[in-house]
Design a protein around this motif. Structure first.
Motif, PDB file in Angstrom:
ATOM      1  N   SER A  29     -23.495  42.117 -28.044  1.00  0.00           N
ATOM      2  CA  SER A  29     -24.019  43.788 -27.833  1.00  0.00           C
ATOM      3  C   SER A  29     -23.595  44.327 -26.317  1.00  0.00           C
ATOM      4  O   SER A  29     -23.663  45.429 -26.629  1.00  0.00           O
ATOM      5  N   THR A  76     -15.173  58.613 -24.784  1.00  0.00           N
ATOM      6  CA  THR A  76     -15.119  57.717 -23.469  1.00  0.00           C
ATOM      7  C   THR A  76     -16.233  56.848 -23.164  1.00  0.00           C
ATOM      8  O   THR A  76     -17.411  56.925 -23.993  1.00  0.00           O
ATOM      9  N   PRO A  78     -18.138  55.206 -20.658  1.00  0.00           N
ATOM     10  CA  PRO A  78     -18.347  55.459 -18.943  1.00  0.00           C
ATOM     11  C   PRO A  78     -18.456  54.008 -17.994  1.00  0.00           C
ATOM     12  O   PRO A  78     -18.460  54.335 -16.500  1.00  0.00           O
ATOM     13  N   ASN A 111     -17.466  45.801 -27.436  1.00  0.00           N
ATOM     14  CA  ASN A 111     -18.506  45.623 -28.263  1.00  0.00           C
ATOM     15  C   ASN A 111     -18.256  46.941 -29.403  1.00  0.00           C
ATOM     16  O   ASN A 111     -16.900  47.699 -28.891  1.00  0.00           O
ATOM     17  N   ASN A 113     -20.086  48.898 -30.450  1.00  0.00           N
ATOM     18  CA  ASN A 113     -20.155  49.535 -30.815  1.00  0.00           C
ATOM     19  C   ASN A 113     -19.278  51.059 -29.596  1.00  0.00           C
ATOM     20  O   ASN A 113     -18.786  52.055 -29.902  1.00  0.00           O
ATOM     21  N   THR A 117     -17.196  53.446 -30.135  1.00  0.00           N
ATOM     22  CA  THR A 117     -17.244  55.261 -29.718  1.00  0.00           C
ATOM     23  C   THR A 117     -15.808  56.061 -28.979  1.00  0.00           C
ATOM     24  O   THR A 117     -15.327  57.165 -28.918  1.00  0.00           O
TER      25      THR A 117
ATOM     26  N   ALA B  16     -20.210  61.625 -25.529  1.00  0.00           N
ATOM     27  CA  ALA B  16     -21.127  60.476 -24.370  1.00  0.00           C
ATOM     28  C   ALA B  16     -21.008  59.140 -25.403  1.00  0.00           C
ATOM     29  O   ALA B  16     -21.430  58.724 -26.049  1.00  0.00           O
ATOM     30  N   PHE B  17     -21.225  58.282 -24.015  1.00  0.00           N
ATOM     31  CA  PHE B  17     -21.341  57.064 -24.294  1.00  0.00           C
ATOM     32  C   PHE B  17     -23.209  56.277 -24.692  1.00  0.00           C
ATOM     33  O   PHE B  17     -23.962  56.244 -24.024  1.00  0.00           O
ATOM     34  N   PRO B  18     -23.522  55.690 -25.954  1.00  0.00           N
ATOM     35  CA  PRO B  18     -24.612  56.453 -26.173  1.00  0.00           C
ATOM     36  C   PRO B  18     -25.567  55.007 -25.486  1.00  0.00           C
ATOM     37  O   PRO B  18     -26.462  54.344 -26.790  1.00  0.00           O
ATOM     38  N   GLY B  19     -24.932  53.904 -24.809  1.00  0.00           N
ATOM     39  CA  GLY B  19     -25.114  53.020 -24.632  1.00  0.00           C
ATOM     40  C   GLY B  19     -25.569  51.672 -25.266  1.00  0.00           C
ATOM     41  O   GLY B  19     -24.788  52.293 -26.611  1.00  0.00           O
ATOM     42  N   THR B  20     -25.307  50.446 -24.889  1.00  0.00           N
ATOM     43  CA  THR B  20     -25.091  49.189 -25.629  1.00  0.00           C
ATOM     44  C   THR B  20     -26.123  49.055 -26.926  1.00  0.00           C
ATOM     45  O   THR B  20     -26.553  49.819 -26.480  1.00  0.00           O
ATOM     46  N   ILE B  21     -26.100  48.396 -27.227  1.00  0.00           N
ATOM     47  CA  ILE B  21     -27.219  47.672 -28.839  1.00  0.00           C
ATOM     48  C   ILE B  21     -27.608  46.499 -28.457  1.00  0.00           C
ATOM     49  O   ILE B  21     -28.110  46.183 -29.006  1.00  0.00           O
ATOM     50  N   LEU B  22     -27.434  46.273 -26.874  1.00  0.00           N
ATOM     51  CA  LEU B  22     -28.064  45.157 -26.483  1.00  0.00           C
ATOM     52  C   LEU B  22     -29.663  45.042 -26.345  1.00  0.00           C
ATOM     53  O   LEU B  22     -30.563  45.552 -26.638  1.00  0.00           O
ATOM     54  N   ALA B  23     -30.035  43.730 -27.626  1.00  0.00           N
ATOM     55  CA  ALA B  23     -31.426  43.418 -27.956  1.00  0.00           C
ATOM     56  C   ALA B  23     -32.331  43.859 -25.955  1.00  0.00           C
ATOM     57  O   ALA B  23     -31.395  42.689 -24.974  1.00  0.00           O
ATOM     58  N   PRO B  31     -27.952  53.441 -31.865  1.00  0.00           N
ATOM     59  CA  PRO B  31     -27.361  54.202 -32.029  1.00  0.00           C
ATOM     60  C   PRO B  31     -26.966  55.671 -32.834  1.00  0.00           C
ATOM     61  O   PRO B  31     -26.812  55.178 -34.159  1.00  0.00           O
ATOM     62  N   HIS B  33     -23.800  56.236 -34.864  1.00  0.00           N
ATOM     63  CA  HIS B  33     -22.593  56.234 -35.236  1.00  0.00           C
ATOM     64  C   HIS B  33     -23.128  54.857 -35.830  1.00  0.00           C
ATOM     65  O   HIS B  33     -21.123  54.248 -35.767  1.00  0.00           O
ATOM     66  N   LEU B  34     -23.455  54.091 -35.419  1.00  0.00           N
ATOM     67  CA  LEU B  34     -23.583  52.391 -36.036  1.00  0.00           C
ATOM     68  C   LEU B  34     -24.881  52.101 -35.862  1.00  0.00           C
ATOM     69  O   LEU B  34     -25.640  52.108 -35.728  1.00  0.00           O
TER      70      LEU B  34
END
Lengths: 137, 194
Positions: A29, A76, A78, A111, A113, A117, B16-23, B31, B33-34
């Protein structure tokens, strides 16, 4: 700025993405990243103490940018954290512990994700790897 | 390797990176897209995926005739090969109607690095990287498998270009959801160094 290749790791078993010197827990993750041209400070054996002026040092962050030609656009990431890859105490500087004085063919273990991206929604499993640039963030 | 990796390193549009999918403790949303999770059911039109720890925990993903479905190879079309209980990763987009639609679906995905220990026919056995305790993977090179050699050539369905000691990266699928499985139906193998 560095150029290299990003790829994914399923984190099966214990250990970590090898480009992180196996020092960070493997977690699918989290976008774990390494940097091929990271230079270790002279006479400094402990990677946790590494700092480099003007470049991403230990624990700092880098930005990964995917290719412009990927499905019409680039992505990207970031805020990927870089882990210093110098041999820790008791570790032998082998291929599997990143060699700071050499370029790594795989610079990033991201990961799924982050990979999607970087490549604008592609399927990481049919791409395998994606070329990226990395810059301090 | 470069032939399969996307070429070029130019900077174009920044997404923009939509953040991790970290639980985390608080349920997070997938997110846009996934979606990752366990397949509850599949039909010709959609998948229902259970995403433990996320909100919502059950996510419906629509399929189209163009959706690429990978389970021992990839093909466009119905997800007939998928089975309830499969570990699923799917790349999605949002339709005009607000529904998630799958661009691609991979069942029981596997990926990683290793050193080639043996090459017997089209079975490549690799040892996990140093310092990592991981299964000894047996990579089946099948008709659909792409083997990208360090010299830039890409072999399809053949392990002939690989040698003991090569350092490789692979992606593929397993026969079941177990991430520790040994057998991998290889999708893409990159010979990184030899």
């Amino acid at each position: 700025m560095s150029h290299g290749v990003a790829a994914i790791d399923d984190c099966a078993g214990t250990g970590a993405c090898v480009v992180n010197c196996n020092t960070a827990p493997c977690n699918t993750s989290q976008p774990f990243c390494a940097w091929p041209t990271f230079q270790e400070c002279p006479n400094e054996p402990d990677c946790l103490k590494q700092q480099l002026d003007g470049a991403a040092g230990c624990g700092s962050k880098i930005q990964f940018v995917g290719p412009s030609g990927c499905s019409g656009g680039s992505g990207t990431v970031p805020a990927a954290t870089i882990f210093e890859c110098g041999p820790d105490s008791g570790q032998i500087k082998t291929f599997y512990y990143c060699q700071n004085d050499g370029a790594q063919p795989v610079i990033a273990c991201v990961n799924v994700n982050a990979f999607t991206t970087l490549c604008n929604g592609c399927n990481p499993y049919t791409w395998g790897m994606v070329e990226v640039t990395a810059t301090p963030y | 390797m470069a032939s399969l990796a996307a070429g070029g390193g130019g900077v174009a549009a920044v997404a923009a990176f939509p953040g991790t999918i970290l639980a985390a403790n608080a349920p997070m949303s997938m997110p846009p897209h996934l979606v990752t999770g366990i397949l509850v059911r599949a039909s010709s039109a959609s998948l229902l995926i259970h995403a433990a720890g996320f909100q919502p925990a059950q996510i419906e993903v629509a399929l189209t005739p163009a959706t690429e479905v990978c389970r021992r190879g990839c093909r466009a079309g119905p997800a007939a090969s998928l089975q309830p209980g499969d570990r699923i990763e799917t790349g999605t987009y949002t339709s005009g109607g607000g529904n998630r639609v799958a661009n691609w679906v991979v069942a029981n995905p596997l990926a990683g690095w290793g050193t080639v220990k043996s090459v017997v026919g089209n079975t490549v056995t690799i040892s996990p990287p140093g310092g990592k305790t991981a299964p000894q993977r047996e990579l089946r090179i099948e008709d659909f498998s792409q083997v990208a050699l360090a010299n830039g050539t890409v072999d399809k369905g053949s392990a002939a270009g690989l040698r003991v000691g090569d350092y490789i990266h692979f992606t593929g699928t397993g026969n079941d959801p177990n991430p520790l499985t040994n057998e991998v139906h290889t999708l893409v193998l990159h010979q990184i160094a030899r």
